[in-house]
Design a protein around this motif. Structure first.
Motif, PDB file in Angstrom:
ATOM      1  N   ASP A  24      -1.523  14.150  -5.972  1.00 44.73           N
ATOM      2  CA  ASP A  24      -1.061  15.366  -5.297  1.00 44.73           C
ATOM      3  C   ASP A  24       0.445  15.333  -5.064  1.00 44.73           C
ATOM      4  OD1 ASP A  24      -1.432  13.261  -3.560  1.00 44.73           O
ATOM      5  OD2 ASP A  24      -2.184  14.479  -1.909  1.00 44.73           O
ATOM      6  N   LEU A  25       1.002  14.149  -4.840  1.00 47.30           N
ATOM      7  CA  LEU A  25       2.454  14.032  -4.688  1.00 47.30           C
ATOM      8  C   LEU A  25       3.144  14.365  -6.009  1.00 47.30           C
ATOM      9  CD1 LEU A  25       4.785  13.257  -2.796  1.00 47.30           C
ATOM     10  CD2 LEU A  25       4.523  10.901  -3.586  1.00 47.30           C
ATOM     11  N   CYS A  69       0.829  -1.208   0.000  1.00 47.00           N
ATOM     12  CA  CYS A  69       0.000   0.000   0.000  1.00 47.00           C
ATOM     13  C   CYS A  69       0.864   1.258   0.000  1.00 47.00           C
ATOM     14  CB  CYS A  69      -0.937   0.006   1.203  1.00 47.00           C
ATOM     15  SG  CYS A  69      -2.290  -1.196   1.108  1.00 47.00           S
ATOM     16  N   MET A  70       1.943   1.231   0.776  1.00 49.21           N
ATOM     17  CA  MET A  70       2.846   2.382   0.811  1.00 49.21           C
ATOM     18  C   MET A  70       3.455   2.614  -0.566  1.00 49.21           C
ATOM     19  SD  MET A  70       2.708   3.825   3.718  1.00 49.21           S
ATOM     20  CE  MET A  70       3.838   5.015   3.031  1.00 49.21           C
ATOM     21  N   ASN A  71       3.897   1.544  -1.215  1.00 53.97           N
ATOM     22  CA  ASN A  71       4.490   1.684  -2.543  1.00 53.97           C
ATOM     23  C   ASN A  71       3.479   2.224  -3.540  1.00 53.97           C
ATOM     24  OD1 ASN A  71       6.949   0.674  -1.604  1.00 53.97           O
ATOM     25  ND2 ASN A  71       6.424  -1.441  -2.116  1.00 53.97           N
ATOM     26  N   MET A  72       2.247   1.756  -3.455  1.00 55.47           N
ATOM     27  CA  MET A  72       1.204   2.233  -4.358  1.00 55.47           C
ATOM     28  C   MET A  72       0.907   3.709  -4.119  1.00 55.47           C
ATOM     29  SD  MET A  72      -1.476  -0.975  -4.394  1.00 55.47           S
ATOM     30  CE  MET A  72      -2.566  -0.128  -5.532  1.00 55.47           C
ATOM     31  N   ALA A  73       0.898   4.110  -2.868  1.00 53.56           N
ATOM     32  CA  ALA A  73       0.608   5.509  -2.552  1.00 53.56           C
ATOM     33  C   ALA A  73       1.673   6.433  -3.135  1.00 53.56           C
ATOM     34  CB  ALA A  73       0.505   5.697  -1.042  1.00 53.56           C
ATOM     35  N   TYR A  74       2.939   6.087  -2.928  1.00 50.14           N
ATOM     36  CA  TYR A  74       4.018   6.938  -3.430  1.00 50.14           C
ATOM     37  C   TYR A  74       4.095   6.900  -4.961  1.00 50.14           C
ATOM     38  CZ  TYR A  74       5.790   7.663   1.287  1.00 50.14           C
ATOM     39  OH  TYR A  74       5.923   8.040   2.591  1.00 50.14           O
ATOM     40  N   LYS A  75       3.574   5.849  -5.547  1.00 50.05           N
ATOM     41  CA  LYS A  75       3.595   5.736  -7.000  1.00 50.05           C
ATOM     42  C   LYS A  75       2.387   6.413  -7.640  1.00 50.05           C
ATOM     43  CE  LYS A  75       3.542   2.303 -10.742  1.00 50.05           C
ATOM     44  NZ  LYS A  75       3.501   0.860 -11.079  1.00 50.05           N
ATOM     45  N   ASN A  76       1.230   6.355  -6.989  1.00 48.28           N
ATOM     46  CA  ASN A  76      -0.019   6.761  -7.623  1.00 48.28           C
ATOM     47  C   ASN A  76      -0.545   8.122  -7.205  1.00 48.28           C
ATOM     48  OD1 ASN A  76       0.036   4.230  -8.824  1.00 48.28           O
ATOM     49  ND2 ASN A  76      -1.451   3.324  -7.413  1.00 48.28           N
ATOM     50  N   ARG A  77      -0.190   8.605  -6.021  1.00 48.87           N
ATOM     51  CA  ARG A  77      -0.830   9.820  -5.512  1.00 48.87           C
ATOM     52  C   ARG A  77      -0.605  11.001  -6.452  1.00 48.87           C
ATOM     53  NH1 ARG A  77      -2.472  10.051   0.073  1.00 48.87           N
ATOM     54  NH2 ARG A  77      -2.505  12.310  -0.166  1.00 48.87           N
ATOM     55  N   GLU A 120      10.279  22.454  -1.659  1.00 47.75           N
ATOM     56  CA  GLU A 120      10.936  21.242  -1.163  1.00 47.75           C
ATOM     57  C   GLU A 120      10.394  20.841   0.203  1.00 47.75           C
ATOM     58  OE1 GLU A 120      15.046  22.307  -1.234  1.00 47.75           O
ATOM     59  OE2 GLU A 120      15.363  21.521  -3.274  1.00 47.75           O
ATOM     60  N   ASN A 121      10.164  21.822   1.068  1.00 47.51           N
ATOM     61  CA  ASN A 121       9.632  21.527   2.399  1.00 47.51           C
ATOM     62  C   ASN A 121       8.204  20.984   2.305  1.00 47.51           C
ATOM     63  OD1 ASN A 121       9.837  21.820   5.444  1.00 47.51           O
ATOM     64  ND2 ASN A 121       8.058  23.113   5.044  1.00 47.51           N
ATOM     65  N   SER A 122       7.386  21.561   1.427  1.00 48.90           N
ATOM     66  CA  SER A 122       6.014  21.085   1.245  1.00 48.90           C
ATOM     67  C   SER A 122       6.005  19.661   0.708  1.00 48.90           C
ATOM     68  CB  SER A 122       5.250  22.007   0.292  1.00 48.90           C
ATOM     69  OG  SER A 122       5.167  23.320   0.824  1.00 48.90           O
ATOM     70  N   LEU A 123       6.933  19.369  -0.199  1.00 48.78           N
ATOM     71  CA  LEU A 123       7.017  18.021  -0.753  1.00 48.78           C
ATOM     72  C   LEU A 123       7.415  17.014   0.320  1.00 48.78           C
ATOM     73  CD1 LEU A 123       6.936  16.117  -3.182  1.00 48.78           C
ATOM     74  CD2 LEU A 123       9.308  16.761  -3.666  1.00 48.78           C
ATOM     75  N   ASN A 124       8.392  17.373   1.151  1.00 49.24           N
ATOM     76  CA  ASN A 124       8.803  16.483   2.240  1.00 49.24           C
ATOM     77  C   ASN A 124       7.671  16.261   3.240  1.00 49.24           C
ATOM     78  OD1 ASN A 124      11.391  16.234   1.176  1.00 49.24           O
ATOM     79  ND2 ASN A 124      12.179  17.980   2.339  1.00 49.24           N
ATOM     80  N   GLN A 125       6.932  17.323   3.529  1.00 52.59           N
ATOM     81  CA  GLN A 125       5.807  17.201   4.463  1.00 52.59           C
ATOM     82  C   GLN A 125       4.731  16.282   3.900  1.00 52.59           C
ATOM     83  OE1 GLN A 125       4.035  20.912   5.626  1.00 52.59           O
ATOM     84  NE2 GLN A 125       2.316  19.934   6.676  1.00 52.59           N
ATOM     85  N   LEU A 126       4.430  16.406   2.610  1.00 56.42           N
ATOM     86  CA  LEU A 126       3.414  15.555   1.998  1.00 56.42           C
ATOM     87  C   LEU A 126       3.860  14.097   1.999  1.00 56.42           C
ATOM     88  CD1 LEU A 126       0.728  15.229   0.569  1.00 56.42           C
ATOM     89  CD2 LEU A 126       1.874  15.739  -1.599  1.00 56.42           C
ATOM     90  N   ASN A 127       5.146  13.851   1.760  1.00 53.31           N
ATOM     91  CA  ASN A 127       5.647  12.476   1.816  1.00 53.31           C
ATOM     92  C   ASN A 127       5.405  11.859   3.195  1.00 53.31           C
ATOM     93  OD1 ASN A 127       7.316  11.236  -0.563  1.00 53.31           O
ATOM     94  ND2 ASN A 127       7.763  13.419  -0.621  1.00 53.31           N
TER      95      ASN A 127
END
Length: 489
Positions: free
Chosen positions: A312-313, A302-310, A385-392
């Motif tokens: 907004d990311l 699920c984690m891999n799918m989220a980082y691959k599919n989201r 960059e900070n917003s991206l790290n926070q979203l991750n």
């Protein structure tokens, strides 16, 4: 006579769980569904309506269109600039020695072409392209959020409807208990306090029914709101409203109430047994053996799918690329520009024609202003960059929380099914003991309340499980059967 309460719960349970079994299908185009009087809407129908009506989706599409035009504006810097002008001049000169007047008509045309500005325009074009990609992903993310909102409200309607059916059956139970207690009171078997308690319990159950019906209506309002469906006609939700209500509620049958004989004081009287609610073991087994469909992915998957599919990311990543290109664009303002120009002029005075061609190297720069613009662009990169790290990090915790909630509720469902069966058995025993004089009314009332609460808790847990599962599908951006895309994409 049989009780149909558990039968209705079984049907509602199956309906609640069938709604999540469609997630493995490919996405299909949405239809423009018209809601008419008496329509029966499925979950996919509700999602389609919301995707067509949601103003946020329309705004996301408009924002994408604006970004698309911004790319064209940035590219246009490489296109030539054409100028055309015309004029008429009148002059009158007068002095002691000479005087005269003249008039002249002129036409001019110019052409300016940027040849090179050391990559500044290229950086501008790239920046707008990245913003365009980000807006496309933001559109997809709005679709994802809309889909989850509809699913949540849809399951809320199902749960509220199931609760109404449970409370209707509970009113029937208390109505029967009151009529039976009244008959025994008239025969001098039960006391006045038992009759009053039966009346109070019946009134309370009717109040609970009214509250549940109101909650059901509110859930329909919430679903209409999620679909942005105003002035909606009366419609039904597939799988719940499609059933005949009378088949889901135990009817009241008081034709066989008689005074128990003396030789029946040690066991449940036949007449009372005919008048009370009974459920067969077969139907209990169907209910208690029901199992939810296992979610096909582990937490790591699920984690891999989220980082691959989201989406907004991906939008945040594209935004970071855009502000980096903006920094390049601002820095390259230090460099000059090379351009070419050509011009043609005509004056009617002596029919004068002129033509000129030139190549220019120019630079105009406020050093202090440029320094601060570069500093601001650097801060924009830091913020992105900070917003991206926070979203991750947020995505990790969202998936973790949704997965834990789903697994926890999945474990509770079979246990609560057992509890429903146990509380029903306890209620049947308490009722039998009470009407043969071995138990008091408090025990009977507690047993009835526990049985009703167990059914409500069971349905509520199924509702929460469906919402948790839909939430997990949302936070991992699991492909949905019904979706919408940007035109031409």
């Amino acid at each position: 006579m049989r009780i149909y309460t558990l039968k209705s719960i079984k049907k509602i349970t199956l309906i609640l769980m069938m709604a999540i079994a469609l997630t493995s299908c490919k996405a299909v185009a949405i239809d423009d569904i018209k809601v008419e009087q008496g329509s029966i809407l499925s979950l996919n129908d509700c999602i389609s309506i919301a995707l067509n009506n949601n103003p946020a989706i329309k705004n996301a599409r408009y924002n994408y269109g604006i970004s698309k035009t911004n790319v064209g504006v940035a590219r246009s810097e490489f296109f030539p600039t054409i100028g055309v002008g015309t004029g008429y001049n009148l002059s009158d000169t007068s002095s002691k020695k000479v005087s005269g007047s003249s008039n002249a008509y002129s036409v001019e045309a110019t052409l300016n072409q940027l040849i090179w500005n050391f990559g500044r325009t290229n950086a501008h074009i790239k920046m707008q392209k990245f913003y365009l990609i980000a807006d496309e992903y933001l559109f997809d993310n709005t679709v994802r959020e809309t889909t989850f909102a509809v699913k949540q409200k849809y399951y809320e309607v199902l749960a509220a409807r199931a609760t109404v059916l449970i409370n209707k059956a509970y009113v029937e139970i208390n109505e029967r208990n009151y009529q039976r207690t009244k008959a025994y009171y008239d025969e001098g078997i039960k006391s006045k306090i038992d009759l009053v308690n039966a009346e109070v319990t019946l009134s309370d159950s009717k109040i609970s029914l009214i509250k549940s019906e109101n909650a059901y209506k509110n859930s329909l309002v919430n679903l209409n709101n999620a679909m942005y469906l105003s002035n909606a006609p009366t419609y039904s939700i597939a799988g719940t409203e499609g059933f005949n209500i009378q088949d889901n509620v135990a009817p009241v049958d008081l034709a066989h109430i008689t005074k128990p004989s003396e030789d029946e004081t040690s066991h449940l009287p036949v007449s009372v047994n005919d008048a009370k609610l009974v459920t067969s073991v077969e139907k209990l087994e169907v209910l208690t053996d029901y199992k939810v469909s296992e979610f096909p992915y582990t937490f790591e998957e699920c984690m891999n799918m989220a980082y691959k599919n989201r989406a907004d990311l991906k939008a945040y990543n594209s935004t970071l690329d855009a502000v980096k290109e903006n920094l390049v664009y601002v820095k390259r303002n230090y460099y000059p520009s090379i351009s070419a120009n050509a011009g043609y002029g005509f004056r009617d005075t002596n029919s004068t024609n002129s033509f000129n061609v030139g190549l220019n190297l120019s630079s105009s720069l406020n050093i202090m202003n440029q320094k601060y613009r570069v500093d601001a662009a650097k801060y924009q990169v830091d913020i992105a960059e900070n917003s991206l790290n926070q979203l991750n990090q947020d995505i990790y915790f969202q998936v973790q929380n949704a997965y834990i909630n789903m697994i926890e509720l999945e474990k509770q469902i079979p246990l609560l099914a057992v509890k429903v069966r146990q509380t029903l058995e306890n209620y049947e025993l308490a009722e039998g003991r009470y009407y043969v004089g071995l138990g008091d009314y408090i025990q009977l009332q507690d047993a009835k309340v526990n049985y009703n609460n167990a059914q409500c808790s069971y349905i509520e847990t199924i509702y929460k499980y469906n919402v948790a599962r839909a939430d997990l599908e949302s936070v991992i951006a699991f492909p949905q059967q019904v979706t919408v895309t940007l035109e031409g994409k």
